[in-house]
Structures are given as C-alpha cells and as structure tokens.
Design an enzyme around this catalytic site. Structure first.
Site, PDB file in Angstrom:
ATOM      1  N   ARG A  10       0.844  -1.205   0.000  1.00  0.00           N
ATOM      2  CA  ARG A  10       0.000   0.000   0.000  1.00  0.00           C
ATOM      3  C   ARG A  10       0.879   1.256   0.000  1.00  0.00           C
ATOM      4  O   ARG A  10       0.523   2.284  -0.576  1.00  0.00           O
ATOM      5  CB  ARG A  10      -0.959   0.004   1.191  1.00  0.00           C
ATOM      6  N   GLU A  58     -18.405   4.456  -1.284  1.00  0.00           N
ATOM      7  CA  GLU A  58     -17.554   3.789  -2.272  1.00  0.00           C
ATOM      8  C   GLU A  58     -18.234   3.625  -3.630  1.00  0.00           C
ATOM      9  O   GLU A  58     -17.601   3.812  -4.673  1.00  0.00           O
ATOM     10  CB  GLU A  58     -17.116   2.425  -1.739  1.00  0.00           C
ATOM     11  N   PHE A  83     -14.259  -2.963   0.743  1.00  0.00           N
ATOM     12  CA  PHE A  83     -15.230  -1.956   0.317  1.00  0.00           C
ATOM     13  C   PHE A  83     -15.199  -1.743  -1.195  1.00  0.00           C
ATOM     14  O   PHE A  83     -16.226  -1.414  -1.795  1.00  0.00           O
ATOM     15  CB  PHE A  83     -14.959  -0.626   1.027  1.00  0.00           C
ATOM     16  N   HIS A 109      -5.311  -3.181   1.832  1.00  0.00           N
ATOM     17  CA  HIS A 109      -5.766  -3.949   3.007  1.00  0.00           C
ATOM     18  C   HIS A 109      -6.504  -5.223   2.609  1.00  0.00           C
ATOM     19  O   HIS A 109      -7.537  -5.559   3.167  1.00  0.00           O
ATOM     20  CB  HIS A 109      -6.640  -3.079   3.913  1.00  0.00           C
ATOM     21  N   ASP A 117      -7.856  -5.642  12.470  1.00  0.00           N
ATOM     22  CA  ASP A 117      -9.155  -5.146  12.000  1.00  0.00           C
ATOM     23  C   ASP A 117     -10.190  -6.267  11.903  1.00  0.00           C
ATOM     24  O   ASP A 117     -11.391  -6.005  11.853  1.00  0.00           O
ATOM     25  CB  ASP A 117      -9.006  -4.455  10.636  1.00  0.00           C
ATOM     26  N   ARG A 167      -1.578  -4.459   3.707  1.00  0.00           N
ATOM     27  CA  ARG A 167      -1.249  -3.580   4.818  1.00  0.00           C
ATOM     28  C   ARG A 167       0.111  -3.911   5.438  1.00  0.00           C
ATOM     29  O   ARG A 167       0.836  -3.032   5.884  1.00  0.00           O
ATOM     30  CB  ARG A 167      -2.332  -3.710   5.892  1.00  0.00           C
TER      31      ARG A 167
END
Length: 313
Positions: A10, A58, A83, A109, A117, A167
């Site tokens: 990322r 999104e 998302f 991610h 998460d 990530r």
C-alpha cells in the site's frame, strides 16, 4: 547478513501514484475517506487539485471515477479491498466493466494480513469477485518493486484494472535494476523438477521460503510468481506442469475463485495435473497480529512447506 528490506505494497501504491502524477497530468486520484491508510495522501499532498475525497460512499466514488474516465483522464479510485470489491461491486460491474472504461481500482488492506481489524475487513473474496467481471484485469503484486511497476503499467493500459495491495510490510524480493513488469506475464523465480509452486501477492515470498525448505530435503520445487491473475499466463503454468507433473497454488485469498481456481481452470481444460490449492479454506479470518494470522492459516513459508509435505505423502 544484512536485514531484508520490507515495505507494505500500500506504501508502494501511494509512492507510485505520486510519481505518476509528476509524469502524467491526466492521472486523477479518488479516495473514500481512507487516504491515510491507502496512502493516496502522498498524491494528495503533491497534487491537491487532482485529488478527490468522496467520503464513505464507495459506490458513488466508482461512479464519479467512471464519469471522469469518459473525459480522457485516468482515475485511480482507492479504498480497502472489502469496500472496493464488496460494497462497490455493482458499480464496478455496471459503471466500469460493462462500458469498459479506463478506471483503475486501488484496493488496499486485502487478505487476512489486515490483522487486528478482523474478519469484517479481511477481504479474502475480492479476486473471485473481480474475476467474474468481463474484461477486468486483476493484479496482485508480491513486493514494493513489483507494486510500483504494476501501478505504472495499469496507468498505461487502457481499460479497467483491479490492483490488490496489502497492509503488512513484506520482503522486497525483486531487483529493481533488472525487474520488468508485463501485464499477463508470469515470472519464473526458481527452476525445479519435482513440483511447481504458483503463488501471488505476499505468498510469493512464502513459496520461495517453502521451496528452500523442500530443497534441503531433496525436493526440487519450481516457483512461479503470477502477479496478473487475469489475464492468466497459462503458457508458463502449462510448461512447468508438463515438466514437474504436480502443481501447488498459494494465495492470501479464499481457495474458492482465486488464483488456485484460475490455475485449475486452465489445467483441467488443457493439461489435467495433480493440483493442491493452498489459501484460506472456506472460513472467515479473525482479529490478531498479521504475522501470527499468516502462521495460523498456514500461508507463511513454514505453513506452505508443511502443507506441501503433507500433500506429497
């Protein structure tokens, strides 16, 4: 021995966007209120007039990107993989895929390495979802060098592209001075004669580590990096399978519909071969340190090695 450099893909994404911004004024970046996490904030700081925060919306962001693409610009829309591929699937399918617009989706991610998460954010289904969209190119880079090259290649390619980033900081395994990225072309990283390991994303490093352990026991494993899952480089896989007679696929994604399924589709049609799929086995992830999760779900180097040994018995 010096420590291996590690960087999250990322981070590579954000840095590559900034470089692209300097080279091409047509590059536009959109984000869904996650610029700090997706690292598009790097582009935002350098080119604020070409950055748009669309908020936690999104689907709307994808629609805006589709509209921008019709003007000749090159929009990169960014958010977490869950998302992007999940929440905005309909918009990607109908507003980007159907008219085959020049929109790039930067999905960060991805996979269980999102870590703490937890299951709701650990997207292990995105490759499967994107594979169903006609004409969608899917890229899952293995390290920093490959990720930055992939972003630039995506910008040059005319049509929709799904870019998958992680990530977790991962080892840099490619040499920037000699590495060449080509959409749809796999990379032979290690030659072998006893079996073929086909991997993507952070699992490429896992595959290389597993191959080293197998070599110590006299098993010669060929390792292929498939950074582009669609279109799939069938030629490199078929040639290797002909030689070794056994294929193992490794991915930080569900074994349903991802790289493993794409490889099995090709092999079953053109060269039926004994195959083992390694990945997330029809289960959700859980909250925990990323490295520990990779170990638990057995897609780290040692886990891949052990699963191959069990299968070969």
């Amino acid at each position: 021995m010096s420590e291996v450099k590690k960087i999250a893909t990322r981070e590579s994404y954000g840095n590559a966007l900034k470089e692209l911004g300097a080279e091409n004024p047509n590059v536009i970046v959109l984000d869904a209120d996650l610029a700090g996490a997706t690292k598009t904030s790097v582009f935002k700081k350098a080119y604020p007039d070409r950055f748009f925060d669309c908020g936690i919306a999104e689907g709307n962001m994808v629609g805006i990107a589709a509209g921008i693409a019709t003007t000749g610009k090159i929009p990169f829309c960014s958010t977490f993989a869950m998302f992007a591929a999940g929440r905005a699937f309909e918009q990607i399918r109908n507003a980007v895929g159907y008219p085959h617009l020049n929109v790039k989706i930067g999905a960060t991610h991805a996979g269980i390495s999102v870590g703490e998460d937890g299951a709701t954010h650990q997207c292990n289904e995105d490759i499967a979802l994107m594979r169903t969209i006609p004409g969608m190119v899917i890229i899952s880079p293995s390290d920093d060098v490959e990720a930055r090259a992939a972003v630039k290649a995506a910008a040059e390619y005319v049509g929709p592209v799904y870019l998958r980033f992680g990530r977790l900081a991962v080892p840099v395994i490619n040499d920037e001075a000699t590495y060449k990225f080509e959409i749809g072309k796999g990379v032979l990283l290690r030659e072998g004669t006893d079996l073929t390991i086909v991997a993507t994303g952070l699992c490429v490093n896992s595959a290389l580590e597993a191959a080293e352990k197998l070599a110590a026991e006299g098993v010669s494993a060929e390792v292929i990096n498939i950074h582009t899952i669609k279109p799939l480089d069938e030629e490199i896989i078929l040639n290797s399978a002909k030689k070794t007679g056994k294929v193992v696929t490794v991915e930080e994604h569900s074994v349903i519909g991802g790289l493993g399924s794409a490889v099995c589709d090709a092999l079953s049609e053109k060269l039926p071969t004994l195959t083992k799929k390694i990945g997330i086995y029809d289960t959700y992830g859980e909250s925990g340190p990323a490295v520990k999760l990779l170990e638990k779900y057995r897609i780290d180097g040692n886990g891949v090695y052990e699963q191959i040994k069990e299968w070969m018995k």
